[in-house]
Scaffold this motif. Structure first.
Motif, mmCIF file in Angstrom:
data_model
loop_
_atom_site.group_PDB
_atom_site.id
_atom_site.type_symbol
_atom_site.label_atom_id
_atom_site.label_comp_id
_atom_site.label_asym_id
_atom_site.label_seq_id
_atom_site.Cartn_x
_atom_site.Cartn_y
_atom_site.Cartn_z
ATOM 1 N N TYR A 254 1.136 -1.362 0.228
ATOM 2 C CA TYR A 254 0.107 -0.181 -0.058
ATOM 3 C C TYR A 254 1.038 1.585 0.041
ATOM 4 O O TYR A 254 2.188 0.971 0.288
ATOM 5 C CB TYR A 254 -0.923 0.303 1.366
ATOM 6 N N ARG A 281 -8.132 10.097 -4.849
ATOM 7 C CA ARG A 281 -7.215 9.216 -4.698
ATOM 8 C C ARG A 281 -7.519 8.894 -6.302
ATOM 9 O O ARG A 281 -6.679 8.008 -6.592
ATOM 10 C CB ARG A 281 -8.106 8.331 -3.979
ATOM 11 N N ASP A 282 -8.518 8.888 -7.261
ATOM 12 C CA ASP A 282 -9.318 7.989 -8.437
ATOM 13 C C ASP A 282 -7.773 8.578 -9.645
ATOM 14 O O ASP A 282 -7.574 7.862 -9.768
ATOM 15 C CB ASP A 282 -10.011 8.565 -9.312
ATOM 16 N N THR A 285 -4.555 7.498 -8.132
ATOM 17 C CA THR A 285 -3.537 5.844 -8.305
ATOM 18 C C THR A 285 -3.527 5.778 -9.691
ATOM 19 O O THR A 285 -2.707 5.553 -9.953
ATOM 20 C CB THR A 285 -4.693 5.380 -7.782
ATOM 21 N N GLN A 286 -4.482 6.547 -10.778
ATOM 22 C CA GLN A 286 -4.149 6.665 -12.153
ATOM 23 C C GLN A 286 -3.103 7.534 -12.762
ATOM 24 O O GLN A 286 -2.319 6.541 -13.357
ATOM 25 C CB GLN A 286 -5.494 7.635 -12.883
ATOM 26 N N SER A 289 0.212 4.984 -10.932
ATOM 27 C CA SER A 289 -0.091 3.951 -11.787
ATOM 28 C C SER A 289 -0.533 3.257 -13.184
ATOM 29 O O SER A 289 -0.563 2.663 -13.294
ATOM 30 C CB SER A 289 -0.142 2.861 -10.508
ATOM 31 N N ALA A 293 -3.492 -0.739 -10.174
ATOM 32 C CA ALA A 293 -3.625 -0.221 -8.804
ATOM 33 C C ALA A 293 -5.251 -0.297 -8.420
ATOM 34 O O ALA A 293 -5.592 0.083 -9.332
ATOM 35 C CB ALA A 293 -3.000 0.572 -8.231
ATOM 36 N N THR A 294 -5.733 -0.540 -6.985
ATOM 37 C CA THR A 294 -7.132 -0.133 -6.661
ATOM 38 C C THR A 294 -6.773 0.911 -5.602
ATOM 39 O O THR A 294 -6.017 0.636 -4.847
ATOM 40 C CB THR A 294 -7.197 -1.449 -5.688
ATOM 41 N N THR A 295 -7.685 1.939 -5.741
ATOM 42 C CA THR A 295 -7.941 2.817 -4.562
ATOM 43 C C THR A 295 -8.009 2.957 -3.070
ATOM 44 O O THR A 295 -8.932 1.458 -3.500
ATOM 45 C CB THR A 295 -8.350 4.448 -4.615
ATOM 46 N N ALA A 348 2.369 11.020 -8.061
ATOM 47 C CA ALA A 348 1.855 11.357 -7.212
ATOM 48 C C ALA A 348 1.406 12.950 -6.886
ATOM 49 O O ALA A 348 0.570 13.373 -6.309
ATOM 50 C CB ALA A 348 1.275 9.910 -6.129
ATOM 51 N N TYR A 456 -3.879 3.996 -2.100
ATOM 52 C CA TYR A 456 -4.086 2.724 -3.220
ATOM 53 C C TYR A 456 -2.940 1.468 -3.033
ATOM 54 O O TYR A 456 -2.197 1.608 -1.978
ATOM 55 C CB TYR A 456 -4.246 2.872 -4.769
ATOM 56 N N PRO A 458 -1.256 -1.442 -5.155
ATOM 57 C CA PRO A 458 -1.199 -1.152 -6.333
ATOM 58 C C PRO A 458 -0.886 -2.619 -7.049
ATOM 59 O O PRO A 458 -0.766 -3.589 -6.011
ATOM 60 C CB PRO A 458 0.615 -1.004 -6.459
#
Ligand SMILES: Nc1ncnc2c1ncn2[C@@H]1O[C@H](COP(=O)(O)OP(=O)(O)OP(=O)(O)O)[C@@H](O)[C@H]1O
Ligand SMILES: Nc1ncnc2c1ncn2[C@@H]1O[C@H](COP(=O)(O)OP(=O)(O)OP(=O)(O)O)[C@@H](O)[C@H]1O
Ligand SMILES: [Mg+2]
Ligand SMILES: [Mg+2]
Lengths: 488, 332, 318, 330, 304
Positions: A254, A281-282, A285-286, A289, A293-295, A348, A456, A458
């Protein structure tokens, strides 16, 4: 694929085929599993060493060098029964003495991983096949402590004492160390006597290619069979390439932000919360990665059994602004400390800077090399930092270290007696469900307090040649080539 | 002049808008020396370089004819010129310390001519080089072959240059101010050397100098150049005894001579810029006479005033005494 | 002559030693001034205070700086450059292991640079002011202004990914597999050579133009020599000295490690070693590598000076 | 002699230490030269290249430090003066160099070059009066004032040399050293400059040291002539006597090397051609340094350094066979 | 002291000289190539000064959904990986690149030229000390030196400038010293000494003006390399700090998109190329104009 014969890619040929060539993104600093902390070292060592127990693909601990184990009723004595068909690569017998030697080395020399044995009182070897570990308090995470990664590998005393372990390690794993070309590659050869069965491929050559574009070019040119040196932004185009298999699994890693609670106004929980509400966060994350990846607002991903639902901080600028106003913090200039070692933190940070500017925080991004970064972190010289925590299995490992008042990685200076108590309790709670409950509470509190602002989880991204069979990427980033083979 | 080795007719040379050589004609016959005098910038070097095809054209534009062995060097192809340079014409330039290649041995610089033109082997060429050094009066030539130019004195270097120029027994030697950079003592040595070599092999020599004293010692025939034009041409005795052009007169009286402390004549000003030659007589703005109204507007023709004596002036025929007096008057 | 040479060499060795000591002082100071603690890097993010102190003491980093410096210099004089903090390997051995890769890339890069610069520079000078001269100057300008990492990646994409002619990266020792070495050194060498070659093209052009104006060239032409002879024997030899200077500087730079190119092509050379060592604050390796690089730099300078004497007899005297 | 000479040079010696292929060596550029420079006269200094003429000139300007000997200016020892006194010395003695192009800063207008001594010595005060003085100096050497804004390369050789002379005059010196000041000029221009120098000397009462290797020019310019060879004095004599009856074989040889005005005479004259080159000043011949090229040399010449022999009033020659020197046939 | 002027008025010299000098600025503009270089530089400087005002988008307007758009009417140079407008970033980056170039080279110029001048002019021990020190710096691997300085001072624009400046200082010192040694031997220096001029006057009036040629050439070359060095430092993560763009950083980021988004590297790359080229052209032009000989030639060529 272009049919140019460009040689064998650096590995040694043998009668039963050629070495698998794996491109990793950097060079191991050293090959002593107990002393290194570098992921590049463990990528290699994963295939050279064994631990007593080892995580399966679901990260459940399974027998490895230990055939079986049992705990006493008071949970203070663990008895491991070892396999009897194991030898080291140099041919010497593997016995319980080796286990005791390895563990005592970590404890006695106060090596980096000594903290994992914090509760261990003694390690006894009643016979060659048995190891008894006594702990001072119930330790439900002992198995993951001794088997979670190859930092707890069982090494050969002779290898350690001769000093050779740093560059010619001898283990019990599926591959034996063969040769090392500094700056270029490390070669392993298959261990024909491996207790888990001899690997099908004759060996593995790890090449160090840090430039992702180069590594991928090597992969498509057939110079490399496997790589994880992949610029995240190229995943999409890679997936449409028929010459390449791409494997992605959500990892337990994380990434987080940690405001420094030792410096005003970040000691004010409202400011921390405001940050948590203000960031997108979106987008982060975008950007960081490229969607791989998932937030997440807590550490643990949904795929893990330790997952806790938490979604307090949806993007809410008004709320954030309100909180800032309440805290009386306006026109804040913040130094965000990131490191070139992990370029995603830099990317980020650029998004975060943009986000926070909307609630009156001017972010000054400090990009440091990792050595300096670590220094600054240790000295508490930062307003907020961003980093990730890799290869997690048991929540105690990270929640305790990062958020307990006594935690060794609590650089942000978080201290909440309630959380401390929860973490202490969870440490010794042997009932899995109860333990999970404690961590749920602790984690929620930590997030509410804004000790960490989680971003997030990854994905693990790896790519390999379609000719490679039997390879599966794992969520703990362990790279195992024991069971792979080449298609004819 | 049937035995002319080099015959230059109506040579013109210009670079861009600069008319550097204007309608120059002269010839030099076997065994004799033609002297070319003139101030710096009068076009002496460009005349011989243009006549021998050694200027780059373009940028230079050369017209007229310059005949050697029946071939016109003006406009000749590079390949053909290469066969003539060094073989039929040898060159010596002013400053011996810059005209020898500093990184090659004397031997190499001496042998490459014979190797190229006479098809000599390296060994034969080396023997030839030894003979040449001997001939130009270099003591202990054997040990000098391996030397580099910087290891020799100025006089020695100029001797080597002469040896290089004579390496293929050329019919014509062009010496462009070969002694200007040297001491008087060395100068007289070099002059004597060239004279004796000329007597031995009978080549034609074109000797350029701005020093009339030097010219008087070497030349039979003299061309006086001014502004890229021949202003006077005559045999050496005739020119010294009976100079007709005011410029020649001035030159003769401007140089201090041994045993005479009479005040020197001053020719004021400096030679014309080849880009802006005057419309009339090129010497007009410095001339003390200006006797004819045409002086300012019309180029005087090069006219014969006696056997083998040519002069380009409207004022020349008026008698040399007048000219001398004019210079007397202008003395400071 | 020989005595001069000996005298010259001795004096130069004196200078070299002096400069090396200077380099040692500077690198030592610099390395220790740089923030970042090698022990922290080694331990990563998870460790306890005890483990930190234990490792620090074990590696002698708790000694006063001056003590560390003098023991370092003392050892260095005897050829012992210490051991790598990261893996305990003797630094000398580490450096020697990297040297062949660096040398082969530098030499190959120089060859490429010369292959580009000599003909182009010469051609441009001989055709001064013409269109071809302009084109060559523009192209060399381009070569100078393209960052090398970018050029390297472009070459990889073009020649490996698109055309599939050459492997993108890796290193095979020349002694083991000459063909493999050649196929792998080509792209990095071209990357390096394009930049160095572009710079050298300009110098060669200027040097040749300079020589062409000299009066001994007029002499050479007055001998009726063939154009090729005039160029080859007279012009080129004389243009050599200034070209040697810039060539020496370029070569020294390459030997000093081409960090960026080595990273792009995963080339196991000194540049990347230094870069990694800096990241890990592996003091002994940084110091050793810089010392080696400085020594090579000085060696190149010496060789260039000796070559001057070969190229230009005038220099032999003084 | 009632008054002290303006400048007196006594046993001047200048050695240079140089490194050679065989170790360090000493260039004997000037050895024990003594002469006086009298107020208002022109002393000619002649000799072949490398004979040490420029070195003497430089030593007088203190551009080189003499290794031995004394320089007396107005009877005052200036051999070792420093600072303010040295500056004053360099105002009282000015120098004009051989190549008028390289002696002028190509990046400076010639006006600025001429103004430099004024600035350096704080003469002529403000910029405007300086400008006026520069104009005056330009007028003095016959240059139009508007030339002051030009760069050296925009002037002809003669004009440049006039600029150099104007600069030399700027500090109102007593002595002007002309180091081959006319050698690189065309004959016509040379005459201009020589006449100018003569006129200035007459008008301003200057003293000249006229360095040249052209004996004809020296004859035209000088009152007395000093002949040097390889750093040594060969002959020092009033002009008329030197040219009529040279007392040293070297002087004789120099004279015979000068081309004569008349072609017939030139061709038919008998010459004493010197053979070979000047020996290296690194290890000059023993005894008389000229003996290796001297037509009159005998074995004795190798043993003793000849003392100057007095041949007449003001006329000395350093030769033991001075009596045998043939008269130049004119 | 009054005397009659010389009787013979000398005529004009050979080269026609106009008595009113053409101003240096106007001379520069006689050369078309120099003009082109100047125009490019002017544009770059203009962008450096007013870039933020001119840019159609904020340089840090992150718009992730619109990332990696090719050039279009909306985004002339396309968008980058965070959806930022490449045109705006190229425009605004001019400031950083020009600053890096000017400040670092200015530093190297000042320090290097001073040291080289003193070392070359006074010689002796000063020369030895300065040149050995320059050797030490010179013998240091360039990027490593920069790396170390950045590591000491922390990354950022200022340190990048200092680092690059320090790296180029010995080069300037060497070039200056070599030229000084040559000019020191020129007769006009001797002439000035013979007048009684002080060392400082000689250094200022004679030596310095006559070594400007090589220094200008070195300066324009160094300006170019400084801009590129900033790119190399960015490659190693040590240059300008994100999110602020610089051409070098943009190229560095773009390298991972080389095959997918050519515009990300093309435009900053072209900006570097043009600026570097312009520096060289203007440098050459300046050198010519400052050289009076060339200047006369230009004056003559341009007629009148
Ligand atoms: N390559 C050239 N391009 C343009 N003009 C030139 C060139 N070479 C010479 N000139 C000009 O041609 C004129 C004559 O030059 P040339 O060299 O022939 O004179 P010179 O009589 O030999 O003078 P010097 O005694 O100085 O050698 C001069 O005005 C000179 O400036
Ligand atoms: N700085 C120096 N170092 C070493 N030797 C020198 C130095 N200056 C002059 N010499 C030598 O001293 C000798 C006398 O030189 P000087 O320049 O005085 O001769 P010159 O008579 O002026 O010759 P020229 O007619 O060539 O100007 C020469 O051999 C010269 O090489
Ligand atoms: Mg000429
Ligand atoms: Mg002299």
């Amino acid at each position: 694929q272009e049919g140019v014969d460009l040689g064998d890619g650096g590995g040694g040929d043998s009668e039963n085929g050629r070495n698998l060539v794996a491109a990793i993104a950097g060079e191991p600093d050293q090959l002593d599993p107990h002393n290194t902390s570098a992921y590049f070292s463990f990528q290699v060592l994963e295939n050279v060493y064994d631990t007593l127990v080892a995580p399966d693909e679901n990260l459940e601990m399974q027998p490895a060098l230990a055939e079986s184990w049992e705990t006493s009723d008071d949970q203070l004595t663990w008895t491991f029964t070892l396999r009897d068909d194991v030898t080291f690569h140099d041919g010497s017998e593997f016995t319980s003495e080796d286990v005791a030697y390895s563990f005592n080395r970590i404890i006695d020399e106060e090596l980096g991983n000594a903290y994992r044995f914090g509760a261990v009182e003694s390690i006894e070897t009643p016979d060659e096949q048995t190891v008894v570990i006594k702990v001072s308090s119930p330790s439900p995470n002992l198995l993951s402590s001794i088997g979670g990664f190859k930092g707890m590998a069982i090494v050969s005393a002779e290898n350690v004492e001769s000093g050779d372990i740093q560059d010619t390690p001898i283990g019990t794993g599926p591959f034996a160390f063969d040769s090392y070309t500094t700056g270029d590659s490390i070669s392993l050869t298959a261990n024909e006597d491996y207790w888990g069965g001899a690997p099908e491929i004759p060996g593995v050559t790890f090449r160090f290619i840090s430039e992702g574009t180069t590594a991928l070019a090597d992969l498509t040119a057939g110079q490399v069979d496997w790589t994880d040196s992949i610029p995240a932004q190229q995943v999409t185009s890679l997936e449409s390439n028929p010459d390449v298999e791409v494997g992605m699994v959500p990892s337990n890693d994380y990434w987080y932000l940690a405001p420094n609670q030792a410096s005003a106004p970040y000691d004010d929980v409202r400011v921390r919360q405001a940050i948590a509400y203000a960031i997108d966060r979106d987008a982060i994350t975008q950007a960081a990665s490229f969607g791989n990846a998932t937030t997440n607002q807590l550490a643990i991903p949904e795929s893990s059994s330790w997952y806790t639902e938490y979604s307090e901080y949806s993007l809410d600028l008004e709320r954030a602004q309100q909180l800032m106003d309440d805290a009386g913090a306006s026109d804040l200039a913040m130094e965000l400390m990131v490191t070139t070692q992990y370029p995603e933190t830099v990317t980020a940070a650029e998004v975060i800077a943009d986000n926070l500017s909307q609630i009156g925080i001017t972010v000054d991004i400090r990009t440091l090399d990792f050595a300096t970064w670590l220094d600054e972190q240790a000295n508490g010289n930062f307003d907020m930092l961003m980093l990730g925590w890799l290869g997690n299995i048991d929540p105690d490992d990270f929640y305790y270290n990062q958020h307990h008042s006594e935690g060794s990685s609590n650089a942000q200076g978080y201290s909440n007696p309630e959380v401390d108590q929860l973490l202490d309790e969870a440490r010794t709670e042997t009932d899995v469900a109860a333990r999970q409950g404690l961590y749920d509470q602790a984690a929620t509190q930590i997030a509410d307090d804004g000790s960490y602002i989680y971003l997030y989880n990854p994905d693990v991204i790896q790519a390999w040649s379609p000719a490679l069979e039997g390879y599966e990427p794992r969520s703990d980033r362990a790279i195992r080539f024991a069971d792979v083979s080449f298609a004819e | 002049m049937t035995d002319a080795v080099l015959d230059v007719r109506n040579l013109n040379l210009s670079v861009g808008r600069a008319n550097i050589v204007n309608d120059v004609s002269f010839s030099v016959s076997q065994g004799s020396t033609l002297g070319i005098v003139g101030e710096s910038g009068s076009g002496k070097s460009m005349t011989v370089l243009g006549a021998t095809g050694l200027v780059d054209s373009p940028p230079a534009v050369v017209t007229g004819t310059s005949t050697i062995d029946g071939a016109n060097l003006v406009g000749l192809s590079r390949a053909k010129l290469q066969k003539i340079h060094g073989r039929r014409i040898g060159f010596i330039f002013q400053d011996p310390s810059t005209s020898l290649n500093p990184v090659l041995t004397i031997e190499r610089q001496l042998t490459e001519g014979p190797e190229t033109h006479l098809g000599m082997t390296r060994r034969a060429a080396k023997r030839k080089a030894l003979d040449l050094l001997e001939a130009v009066g270099i003591p202990d030539p054997g040990s000098r072959l391996g030397a580099y130019p910087h290891q020799l004195s100025g006089g020695m270097k100029q001797r080597v240059m002469i040896a290089v120029a004579l390496a293929c027994d050329p019919a014509l030697l062009i010496a462009d101010e070969p002694t200007t950079a040297l001491d008087v003592t060395t100068q007289s040595q070099i002059m004597a050397l060239v004279r004796s070599l000329q007597e031995r092999v009978g080549m034609a020599v074109v000797w350029i100098s701005h020093d009339l004293g030097v010219i008087s010692g070497v030349a039979e025939e003299v061309v006086v150049l001014y502004g890229g034009q021949v202003v006077e041409q005559a045999g050496i005795l005739e020119l010294f005894r009976n100079p007709l052009h005011p410029y020649t007169q001035g030159l003769l009286q401007a140089r201090p001579t041994l045993g005479s402390t009479a005040e020197l004549v001053v020719i004021p000003g400096s030679p014309p810029d080849p880009k802006h030659l005057p419309e009339g007589c090129v010497f007009f703005d410095r001339c003390p006479l200006r006797l004819d109204p045409r002086c300012e507007t019309e180029r005087p023709p090069l006219a014969a005033v006696g056997a083998d004596h040519l002069v380009r002036s409207f004022c020349a025929t008026s008698g040399s005494d007048r000219i001398s007096n004019a210079w007397e008057a202008s003395r400071v | 002559m020989n005595r001069t040479l000996l005298y010259f060499l001795l004096r130069r060795l004196g200078h070299t030693a002096l400069v090396l000591v200077g380099v040692m002082v500077v690198v030592f100071t610099l390395v220790h001034l740089v923030p970042g603690d090698p022990v922290r890097v080694a331990l990563g993010t998870r460790y306890t205070e005890e483990s930190y102190n234990a490792l620090r003491a074990a590696s002698g980093l708790d000694q006063p700086l001056l003590v560390q410096f003098f023991s370092y210099v003392g050892n260095a004089i005897t050829g012992n450059l210490g051991v790598s903090f990261r893996n305990g390997d003797p630094v000398t051995q580490v450096l020697l292991a990297r040297l062949p890769a660096t040398l082969s890339l530098a030499i190959a890069g120089m060859v490429v640079a010369l292959l580009i610069a000599v003909p182009l520079g010469l051609y441009a000078a001989l055709n001064e002011g013409k269109t071809s001269d302009g084109i060559i100057r523009a192209v060399s300008q381009f070569g100078v202004s393209v960052p090398d990492f970018w050029m390297g990646l472009l070459l990889i994409i073009l020649f490996s990914s698109v055309l599939g002619w050459l492997p993108p990266s890796g290193y095979v020792p020349l002694t083991e597999d000459p063909l493999g070495w050649l196929s792998r050194v080509t792209l990095p060498a071209v990357t390096v050579g394009l930049v160095a070659g572009s710079i050298m093209t300009r110098y060669i052009r200027a040097a040749v133009l300079d020589v062409m104006g000299a009066s001994y060239i007029r002499t050479a032409r007055s001998k009726g020599l063939k154009r090729n002879v005039v160029i080859g024997r007279h012009i080129v030899r004389n243009a050599l000295v200034p070209v040697l200077t810039i060539g020496g500087i370029q070569m020294a730079t390459m030997l000093g490690g081409l960090i960026v190119v080595e990273v792009v092509f995963a080339w196991p050379g000194l540049g990347r070693l230094v870069f990694d060592a800096v990241a890990a604050r592996d003091y002994a390796v940084i110091q050793g590598a810089v010392l080696l690089i400085a020594a090579m730099f000085l060696l190149i300078n010496l060789i260039v000076d000796l070559l001057y004497a070969v190229a230009d007899p005038r220099i032999r005297v003084s | 002699m009632s008054d002290t000479p303006l400048l007196s040079v006594q046993d001047l010696q200048v050695h240079f230490s140089v490194s050679t292929p065989t170790g360090r060596g000493t260039v004997h550029a000037v050895e024990n030269i003594s002469f006086d420079l009298r107020r208002g006269e022109t002393l000619g200094l002649v000799g072949e290249s490398g004979s040490g003429k420029s070195t003497i000139a430089n030593a007088l300007m203190r551009l080189e430090t003499p290794t031995a000997g004394k320089l007396l200016l107005d009877g005052k020892d200036v051999t070792r003066v420093k600072g303010r006194e040295l500056k004053e010395l360099r105002r009282r003695i000015a120098m004009v160099f051989q190549d008028p192009f390289s002696a002028l800063n190509p990046r400076q207008t010639v006006g600025a070059s001429v103004a430099e001594p004024l600035v350096v010595h704080g003469l002529a005060g403000a910029a405007s009066s300086r400008r006026a003085r520069v104009n005056e100096l330009f007028g003095l050497v016959g240059l139009p004032e508007r030339f002051a804004d030009r760069y050296p390369h925009e002037l002809s050789g003669g004009q440049r040399q006039r600029v150099c002379i104007a600069r030399a005059l700027a500090g109102e010196p007593d002595i002007i050293i002309l180091d081959e000041a006319t050698a690189s000029l065309d004959v016509s221009v040379q005459a201009q400059i020589m006449n100018l120098l003569k006129r200035l000397q007459a008008d301003l009462g200057l003293t000249h040291l006229f360095v040249a290797h052209d004996l004809a020019a020296v004859e035209y310019m000088s009152h007395r002539v000093l002949v040097m060879y390889l750093g040594r004095l060969m002959e020092l004599s009033p002009k008329v006597e030197l040219y009529r009856a040279p007392g040293h074989p070297y002087t004789q040889a120099l004279l015979s090397a000068i081309p004569l005005a008349d072609p017939l005479q030139e061709r038919n004259r008998e010459r004493t051609l010197l053979q070979g080159d000047v020996p290296s000043p690194l290890n000059p011949p023993s005894g008389c340094v000229f003996r290796t090229r001297c037509p009159l040399a005998i074995s004795e010449c190798a043993d003793v350094v000849p003392e100057p022999v007095v041949l007449g009033e003001d006329h000395v020659a350093a030769c033991i066979r001075t009596a045998e020197v043939p008269l130049l046939n004119r | 002291m009054t005397t009659t002027p010389a009787a013979t008025p000398p005529s004009e010299p050979r080269a026609p000289v106009t008595d009113t000098r053409i101003s240096a600025l106007r001379l520069v503009f006689r050369n078309k190539v120099t003009v082109a270089g100047t125009v490019v530089l002017a544009v770059v400087v203009f962008a450096a000064a007013f870039g933020p005002l001119l840019a159609p988008y904020g340089i840090n307007d992150v718009d992730v959904p619109n990332a990696l758009q090719p050039p279009s009417g909306q985004h002339w140079f396309g968008t980058d990986e965070l959806g930022r407008d490449v045109f705006s970033r190229v425009l605004v980056s001019a400031r950083v690149s020009i600053l890096v170039g000017l400040v670092s080279v200015g530093f190297a110029l000042l320090v290097g030229v001073t040291l080289g001048l003193l070392a070359g002019f006074y010689g002796k021990w000063l020369d030895t000390v300065v040149m050995r020190a320059a050797d030490v710096l010179f013998a240091f691997p360039v990027l490593l030196l920069a790396l170390a300085i950045v590591a000491v001072l922390g990354p950022g624009l200022t340190t990048a400038m200092i680092a690059i400046g320090v790296v180029y200082t010995p080069i300037f010192a060497r070039v200056t010293r070599a030229s000084t040694l040559a000019v020191r031997e020129e007769p006009f220096v001797k002439a000035s000494i013979s007048i009684g001029a002080s060392s400082s006057l000689i250094l200022r009036r004679h030596i310095l003006p006559n070594i400007t040629g090589p220094i200008i050439v070195q300066t324009s070359l160094s300006l170019a390399f400084a801009i590129l060095s900033e790119a190399a430092l960015s490659f190693l993560g040590l240059g300008v700090q994100p999110p602020d763009p610089s051409w070098g950083r943009m190229l560095y980021v773009a390298k991972d998109f080389l095959s997918d988004a050519w515009w990300m590297s093309f435009f900053p790359g072209a900006a570097i190329f043009l600026t570097v080229l312009a520096f060289n052209l203007v440098g050459d032009g300046l050198r010519d104009v400052l050289d009076p000989r060339q200047r006369t030639a230009i004056e003559a060529r341009s007629g009148r």
